[in-house]
Motif scaffolding. Structure first.
Motif, short mmCIF file in Angstrom:
data_model
loop_
_atom_site.label_atom_id
_atom_site.label_comp_id
_atom_site.label_asym_id
_atom_site.label_seq_id
_atom_site.Cartn_x
_atom_site.Cartn_y
_atom_site.Cartn_z
N PRO A 4 0.24 -15.14 46.52
CA PRO A 4 0.17 -16.13 47.60
C PRO A 4 0.13 -17.55 47.04
O PRO A 4 -0.37 -17.78 45.94
CB PRO A 4 -1.14 -15.79 48.30
N ARG A 5 0.71 -18.48 47.77
CA ARG A 5 0.72 -19.87 47.31
C ARG A 5 -0.67 -20.47 47.46
O ARG A 5 -1.44 -20.09 48.34
CB ARG A 5 1.73 -20.68 48.11
N ARG A 6 -0.98 -21.42 46.64
CA ARG A 6 -2.29 -22.06 46.63
C ARG A 6 -2.23 -23.38 47.39
O ARG A 6 -1.40 -24.23 47.11
CB ARG A 6 -2.74 -22.30 45.19
N VAL A 38 -2.15 -17.16 52.10
CA VAL A 38 -2.23 -18.29 51.18
C VAL A 38 -3.50 -18.17 50.36
O VAL A 38 -4.49 -17.57 50.78
CB VAL A 38 -2.22 -19.64 51.93
N GLY A 136 -0.61 -24.14 56.49
CA GLY A 136 0.54 -23.82 55.65
C GLY A 136 1.78 -24.59 56.04
O GLY A 136 2.52 -25.09 55.17
#
Length: 234
Positions: A4-6, A38, A136
């Motif tokens: 997942p993106r930070r 995320v 997000g």
């Protein structure tokens, strides 16, 4: 499955218990495995304009969750924070983006923070999952609004821009707290009811009402109600 993106965020609200609740809800939800999740980091919190500006510049978050009514600054709450942080970037070199999260759904509040530079505006009735999705999207550079509020923005920056500007010229004389008091008094609230609603003393309410009447050159709460109705602020 990709990691997942930070996303690093700062929460700005003058109610400590609300900040604590948002932190707990988002942290718990972000930790739950799901599609499009995320990796959320709460980089800091603040409860006033000056402390918010300091933590944002120090932490350089991707997104700031920002209440529109805050103590300090020049009396314009969240809009003061955004203006003071204009040009602040994240460690990756992207702009710090602001998502207003407020109990207010008043047109002038929405327009004020969007004009200052916020990328979105959602009300506190939003669910934790919807808020995480909004964070997000704002981090990606999208604009996000609660459905009913999008019309205010279209009006302000579209065909009705002249009308909104005229309203703002008078509203700009009032601080964020004075606008809150003005709206409640114009709706027929008694001083004790306003004090209870805003968690301030009756004496403070009286002081704000006197200031509002003086700045708008009105002589009574009846004139104030007519002024607010004429500008569709109720």
């Amino acid at each position: 499955m990709t990691d997942p993106r930070r996303i690093r965020i700062v929460i700005v609200d003058d109610h400590h218990m609300f900040r604590t609740g948002v932190r707990a809800e988002l942290t718990s939800l972000a930790a739950t495995p799901r599609a499009g999740s995320v990796d959320l980091e709460i980089a800091g919190e603040a409860g006033a304009v000056e402390s918010a500006v300091q933590v944002i510049k120090e932490q350089q978050p991707d997104v700031v969750l920002l209440d529109v009514h805050l103590p300090g600054g020049d009396g314009h709450g969240g809009a003061d924070v955004i203006r003071a942080c204009n040009g602040t970037q994240t460690a990756a070199g992207t702009p710090v983006r602001f998502l207003a999260l407020s109990v207010s759904d008043a047109a002038e509040d929405v327009i004020a923070v969007i004009r200052a530079g916020a990328r979105g505006y959602v009300t506190k009735t939003i669910s934790a999952e919807e808020l995480l999705t909004a964070i997000g999207r704002v981090a990606d550079g999208d604009a996000v609004f609660s459905p009913r509020l999008a019309g205010f923005v279209l009006d302000a920056f579209g065909a009705a821009a002249g009308e909104v500007a005229e309203i703002d010229e008078e509203l700009d004389r009032l601080s964020a707290r004075e606008r809150e008091v003005m709206r409640l008094i114009a709706r027929g609230y008694q001083y004790k009811e306003v004090a209870k609603e805003l968690f301030i003393s009756v004496k403070t309410v009286e002081t704000h009402v006197s200031s509002v009447l003086r700045k708008l050159q009105l002589s009574s709460r009846h004139e104030l109600t007519a002024w607010a109705m004429g500008r569709r602020l109720l």
